[in-house]
Design a protein around this motif. Sequence first.
Motif, PDB file in Angstrom:
ATOM      1  N   ASN A 199       0.851  -1.193   0.000  1.00  0.00           N
ATOM      2  CA  ASN A 199       0.000   0.000   0.000  1.00  0.00           C
ATOM      3  C   ASN A 199       0.887   1.243   0.000  1.00  0.00           C
ATOM      4  OD1 ASN A 199      -1.704   2.145   0.559  1.00  0.00           O
ATOM      5  ND2 ASN A 199      -2.809   1.119   2.203  1.00  0.00           N
ATOM      6  N   PRO A 200       0.817   2.086  -1.039  1.00  0.00           N
ATOM      7  CA  PRO A 200       1.732   3.239  -1.107  1.00  0.00           C
ATOM      8  C   PRO A 200       1.515   4.262  -0.002  1.00  0.00           C
ATOM      9  CG  PRO A 200       0.067   3.391  -2.822  1.00  0.00           C
ATOM     10  CD  PRO A 200      -0.074   2.026  -2.219  1.00  0.00           C
ATOM     11  N   TYR A 201       0.337   4.264   0.613  1.00  0.00           N
ATOM     12  CA  TYR A 201       0.004   5.290   1.595  1.00  0.00           C
ATOM     13  C   TYR A 201       0.221   4.847   3.036  1.00  0.00           C
ATOM     14  CZ  TYR A 201      -2.172   7.953  -2.174  1.00  0.00           C
ATOM     15  OH  TYR A 201      -2.399   8.660  -3.330  1.00  0.00           O
ATOM     16  N   SER A 202       0.873   3.711   3.242  1.00  0.00           N
ATOM     17  CA  SER A 202       1.023   3.231   4.615  1.00  0.00           C
ATOM     18  C   SER A 202       2.282   2.408   4.779  1.00  0.00           C
ATOM     19  CB  SER A 202      -0.193   2.378   5.003  1.00  0.00           C
ATOM     20  OG  SER A 202      -0.051   1.878   6.317  1.00  0.00           O
ATOM     21  N   GLU A 203       2.772   2.378   6.012  1.00  0.00           N
ATOM     22  CA  GLU A 203       3.795   1.414   6.398  1.00  0.00           C
ATOM     23  C   GLU A 203       3.087   0.141   6.861  1.00  0.00           C
ATOM     24  OE1 GLU A 203       6.824   4.119   8.849  1.00  0.00           O
ATOM     25  OE2 GLU A 203       4.703   4.629   9.016  1.00  0.00           O
ATOM     26  N   MET A 204       3.710  -1.003   6.651  1.00  0.00           N
ATOM     27  CA  MET A 204       3.147  -2.259   7.126  1.00  0.00           C
ATOM     28  C   MET A 204       4.268  -3.072   7.748  1.00  0.00           C
ATOM     29  SD  MET A 204       0.709  -5.013   5.179  1.00  0.00           S
ATOM     30  CE  MET A 204      -0.113  -6.324   6.118  1.00  0.00           C
ATOM     31  N   TYR A 205       4.576  -2.762   8.995  1.00  0.00           N
ATOM     32  CA  TYR A 205       5.611  -3.510   9.693  1.00  0.00           C
ATOM     33  C   TYR A 205       5.138  -4.934   9.992  1.00  0.00           C
ATOM     34  CZ  TYR A 205       7.810   1.058  10.541  1.00  0.00           C
ATOM     35  OH  TYR A 205       8.391   2.285  10.391  1.00  0.00           O
ATOM     36  N   GLY A 206       3.942  -5.057  10.493  1.00  0.00           N
ATOM     37  CA  GLY A 206       3.422  -6.354  10.886  1.00  0.00           C
ATOM     38  C   GLY A 206       2.840  -7.128   9.723  1.00  0.00           C
ATOM     39  N   ILE A 207       2.765  -8.440   9.897  1.00  0.00           N
ATOM     40  CA  ILE A 207       2.271  -9.323   8.849  1.00  0.00           C
ATOM     41  C   ILE A 207       0.747  -9.283   8.743  1.00  0.00           C
ATOM     42  CG2 ILE A 207       2.143 -11.340  10.358  1.00  0.00           C
ATOM     43  CD1 ILE A 207       3.124 -13.053   8.059  1.00  0.00           C
ATOM     44  N   ILE A 208       0.068  -8.768   9.760  1.00  0.00           N
ATOM     45  CA  ILE A 208      -1.391  -8.831   9.820  1.00  0.00           C
ATOM     46  C   ILE A 208      -2.067  -7.594   9.238  1.00  0.00           C
ATOM     47  CG2 ILE A 208      -3.391  -9.132  11.334  1.00  0.00           C
ATOM     48  CD1 ILE A 208      -1.498 -11.579  11.074  1.00  0.00           C
ATOM     49  N   LYS A 209      -1.538  -6.412   9.530  1.00  0.00           N
ATOM     50  CA  LYS A 209      -2.208  -5.195   9.064  1.00  0.00           C
ATOM     51  C   LYS A 209      -1.212  -4.048   8.998  1.00  0.00           C
ATOM     52  CE  LYS A 209      -3.799  -3.991  13.730  1.00  0.00           C
ATOM     53  NZ  LYS A 209      -4.982  -3.702  14.584  1.00  0.00           N
ATOM     54  N   ALA A 210      -1.610  -2.996   8.256  1.00  0.00           N
ATOM     55  CA  ALA A 210      -0.789  -1.799   8.134  1.00  0.00           C
ATOM     56  C   ALA A 210      -0.869  -0.968   9.413  1.00  0.00           C
ATOM     57  CB  ALA A 210      -1.255  -0.973   6.944  1.00  0.00           C
ATOM     58  N   GLU A 211       0.022  -0.002   9.533  1.00  0.00           N
ATOM     59  CA  GLU A 211      -0.036   0.912  10.668  1.00  0.00           C
ATOM     60  C   GLU A 211      -1.360   1.676  10.665  1.00  0.00           C
ATOM     61  OE1 GLU A 211       2.809   1.240  13.168  1.00  0.00           O
ATOM     62  OE2 GLU A 211       2.526  -0.713  12.198  1.00  0.00           O
ATOM     63  N   TYR A 212      -1.783   2.114   9.503  1.00  0.00           N
ATOM     64  CA  TYR A 212      -3.112   2.696   9.306  1.00  0.00           C
ATOM     65  C   TYR A 212      -3.430   2.619   7.821  1.00  0.00           C
ATOM     66  CZ  TYR A 212      -6.720   6.088   8.223  1.00  0.00           C
ATOM     67  OH  TYR A 212      -7.856   6.676   7.727  1.00  0.00           O
ATOM     68  N   ASP A 213      -4.643   2.217   7.503  1.00  0.00           N
ATOM     69  CA  ASP A 213      -5.119   2.364   6.134  1.00  0.00           C
ATOM     70  C   ASP A 213      -6.637   2.487   6.145  1.00  0.00           C
ATOM     71  OD1 ASP A 213      -6.437  -0.270   4.729  1.00  0.00           O
ATOM     72  OD2 ASP A 213      -5.111  -0.852   6.373  1.00  0.00           O
ATOM     73  N   ARG A 214      -7.156   3.180   5.180  1.00  0.00           N
ATOM     74  CA  ARG A 214      -8.584   3.465   5.125  1.00  0.00           C
ATOM     75  C   ARG A 214      -9.432   2.194   5.081  1.00  0.00           C
ATOM     76  NH1 ARG A 214      -9.158   8.302   0.591  1.00  0.00           N
ATOM     77  NH2 ARG A 214      -8.406  10.037   1.909  1.00  0.00           N
ATOM     78  N   ASP A 215      -8.907   1.192   4.391  1.00  0.00           N
ATOM     79  CA  ASP A 215      -9.684  -0.029   4.183  1.00  0.00           C
ATOM     80  C   ASP A 215      -9.639  -0.976   5.377  1.00  0.00           C
ATOM     81  OD1 ASP A 215     -10.303   0.847   1.611  1.00  0.00           O
ATOM     82  OD2 ASP A 215      -8.497  -0.080   0.768  1.00  0.00           O
ATOM     83  N   GLN A 216      -8.772  -0.704   6.343  1.00  0.00           N
ATOM     84  CA  GLN A 216      -8.647  -1.519   7.556  1.00  0.00           C
ATOM     85  C   GLN A 216      -8.441  -3.000   7.218  1.00  0.00           C
ATOM     86  OE1 GLN A 216     -12.233  -0.410   9.777  1.00  0.00           O
ATOM     87  NE2 GLN A 216     -11.095   1.214  10.809  1.00  0.00           N
ATOM     88  N   TYR A 217      -7.526  -3.221   6.276  1.00  0.00           N
ATOM     89  CA  TYR A 217      -7.223  -4.598   5.851  1.00  0.00           C
ATOM     90  C   TYR A 217      -6.627  -5.410   6.993  1.00  0.00           C
ATOM     91  CZ  TYR A 217      -4.494  -8.395   3.814  1.00  0.00           C
ATOM     92  OH  TYR A 217      -3.949  -9.626   3.545  1.00  0.00           O
ATOM     93  N   ILE A 218      -7.104  -6.630   7.143  1.00  0.00           N
ATOM     94  CA  ILE A 218      -6.560  -7.583   8.117  1.00  0.00           C
ATOM     95  C   ILE A 218      -6.305  -8.898   7.399  1.00  0.00           C
ATOM     96  CG2 ILE A 218      -7.026  -8.930  10.209  1.00  0.00           C
ATOM     97  CD1 ILE A 218      -8.692  -6.611  11.238  1.00  0.00           C
TER      98      ILE A 218
END
Length: 304
Positions: A199-218
């Motif tokens: 996701n270009p608009y977020s960092e994703m350190y964890g394997i489960i979800k991004a630090e923040y994203d609008r879609d709240q992907y899990i």
Amino acid sequence: MNTRYQQIIDINHIASYTINEQIDDMLALGQSENIKPAAQDEKRNLLLAIDVQNDFMEGIGSLAVQGSRADVQRLTKWMYHNMASLTQIICSLDCHSMMQIFHPVWWVDQEGNHPAPFTIIAYEDVVQGIWVAANGGNERSLEYLQNLETDHKKKLCIWPYHCLEGTVGAKLESQFTKMLYFHAAARSTAPQLIYKGQNPYSEMYGIIKAEYDRDQYINYEVLNSVSQFDAIYIAGQASSHCVLASVTQILEYFSDNKELTSRITLLEDCMSPIAGFEDSTRQQFEVLQERYGIHIRKSTDIVL
């Protein structure tokens, strides 16, 4: 086993750009072992390997983690010695494009200069015009920064370009890869590869979800997989960021199930923090240990 560790792993080539991992040879060696298929395991043991990729390897990576070479050696030895009982391996892989919010090209200052790696950019910095999104999207970038601060997440750090799609830096480290596929052939099971951070608009350190994203992907696929195992062992890079975030996200999701969270063991000698985060990482893992009943042990002390 008939195959010696040294036939699989060349410790002198750990954290080197090995072009040919000799995967055909590893598969043949693994298939020659007389080990029961993983599907027949009564106790199911999982290794969750976080971002064991070239760009995090000391000596070669653009975002090298000190200690990562020795971590790979210890991890592959643990995998080898527990081959007959290690049921499944899940690997996460950072996978980025050049144009992402945590890379230098995303931002410019008032003179048109991009930030240097490891620059911290805060919400107020963008509000005041110190940094501006280079190709538009300032509103979306502000939304991200504001949510980081509201949710008390890590501040936005500008990282060196790393794990760019299609580059050798994004590949799994070569010697780990050899052991991964030796295991796959020996146990008649395929590794599960999970790509993250696109996701270009977020960092994703964890394997489960991004630090923040609008879609709240899990990533429910990983969560469902983890829940199927009797014991979960976690290793990888860096312990201060992607490992810590992955462990935290899994524990928070299963927070009401301490029987499950207590199945998790961190292989503390198979992961290292980014320099400067040693104390805070240890303290945060100790908090998780107290809260969720996870275990923190050396790989050399664990026989499956």
